[in-house]
Design an enzyme around this catalytic site. Structure first.
Site, PDB file in Angstrom:
ATOM      1  N   PRO A 212       0.815  -1.229   0.000  1.00  0.00           N
ATOM      2  CA  PRO A 212       0.000   0.000   0.000  1.00  0.00           C
ATOM      3  C   PRO A 212       0.841   1.269   0.000  1.00  0.00           C
ATOM      4  CG  PRO A 212      -0.952  -1.606   1.499  1.00  0.00           C
ATOM      5  CD  PRO A 212       0.359  -2.180   1.038  1.00  0.00           C
ATOM      6  N   CYS A 213       0.519   2.161  -0.944  1.00  0.00           N
ATOM      7  CA  CYS A 213       1.321   3.379  -1.094  1.00  0.00           C
ATOM      8  C   CYS A 213       0.705   4.583  -0.381  1.00  0.00           C
ATOM      9  CB  CYS A 213       1.522   3.704  -2.569  1.00  0.00           C
ATOM     10  SG  CYS A 213       0.000   4.092  -3.461  1.00  0.00           S
ATOM     11  N   GLN A 214      -0.565   4.484   0.018  1.00  0.00           N
ATOM     12  CA  GLN A 214      -1.227   5.652   0.609  1.00  0.00           C
ATOM     13  C   GLN A 214      -0.479   6.221   1.816  1.00  0.00           C
ATOM     14  OE1 GLN A 214      -2.620   2.752  -0.133  1.00  0.00           O
ATOM     15  NE2 GLN A 214      -4.578   2.984  -1.187  1.00  0.00           N
TER      16      GLN A 214
ATOM     17  N   SER B 266       2.585   8.142   0.051  1.00  0.00           N
ATOM     18  CA  SER B 266       2.374   9.023  -1.095  1.00  0.00           C
ATOM     19  C   SER B 266       2.364  10.487  -0.671  1.00  0.00           C
ATOM     20  CB  SER B 266       1.047   8.670  -1.777  1.00  0.00           C
ATOM     21  OG  SER B 266       0.730   9.617  -2.773  1.00  0.00           O
TER      22      SER B 266
END
Length: 218
Positions: A116-118, A121
């Site tokens: 997961p990049c959230q 980011s």
């Protein structure tokens, strides 16, 4: 040879991410890896395990090359799972990586993870591993799988800002966990999708790992 922790930053060198990434370590020549160095992947079939599979582009590439054999996907998004069922009818959909027992995994030749990049980011809150709900730390589940299964190749991917999250400490910790036993050499790069012919200006961080015993210096 010490594991490489250089970031080869190829796009827009004036950006803040690229400046920060380039300052993390001194530059060194890019090392090119030959096809037969990959070991297990030079065989006629490849067992693939994909964490946070999404649309599972790596497995699609292996299938187009006629290499894909056993295929296991860990994915929780219902839309992504519908896509996987439609496009990979022989794959085993295994749900979430959270809480799984690595001893129960079907150890693969290739392991990939677009974790997961959230939490990392630039469009998010930048909480990283500290994000409530635990998404930021899920990459640790992938690292546990790598340490247990010892695949011939692994590939991690995330937003470009992962490279500088928490001043680069998060990235350095991930690299250390992957290389502290001396088994793997890793190579990192921040690349824009347009360099691969994709009509999209989207930078991502990639980390490729292979057993040092299968590599030769060129």
């Amino acid at each position: 040879m010490a594991p490489s922790t250089d970031l080869n930053v190829n796009e827009n060198p004036g950006s803040s991410i690229d400046r920060s990434a380039a300052e993390m370590s001194p530059g060194s020549p890019t090392r090119h890896v030959t096809h037969d160095e990959v070991g297990g992947c030079a065989s006629s079939s490849v067992d693939c395990l994909n964490d946070f599979a999404g649309s599972d582009v790596p497995a699609m590439g292996l299938r187009l090359m006629g290499l894909l054999n056993k295929h296991v996907c860990f994915e929780v998004d219902s839309t992504a799972n519908d896509f996987l069922r439609a496009n990979f009818p022989d794959a085993r959909l295994a749900g979430s990586v959270a809480g799984r027992e690595v001893e129960d995994l079907e150890c693969p030749t290739v392991l990939t993870a677009g974790f997961p990049c959230q939490p990392f980011s630039l469009l998010g809150l930048g909480q990283g591993f500290a994000e409530s709900g635990g998404r930021g730390a899920l990459v640790l589940e992938t690292i546990r799988a790598i340490k247990h299964c010892k695949p011939s190749v692994f590939l991690l991917e995330n937003a470009a800002a992962f490279a500088t999250s928490n001043g680069g400490a998060t990235r350095r910790m991930v690299v250390k966990l992957l290389t502290d036993d001396g088994l793997y050499e890793v190579h990192e790069e921040v690349r824009c999708a347009s360099r691969a012919g994709v009509p999209q200006l989207r930078k991502r961080w990639y980390l490729l790992g292979m057993p040092r015993s299968r590599l030769r210096t060129t």
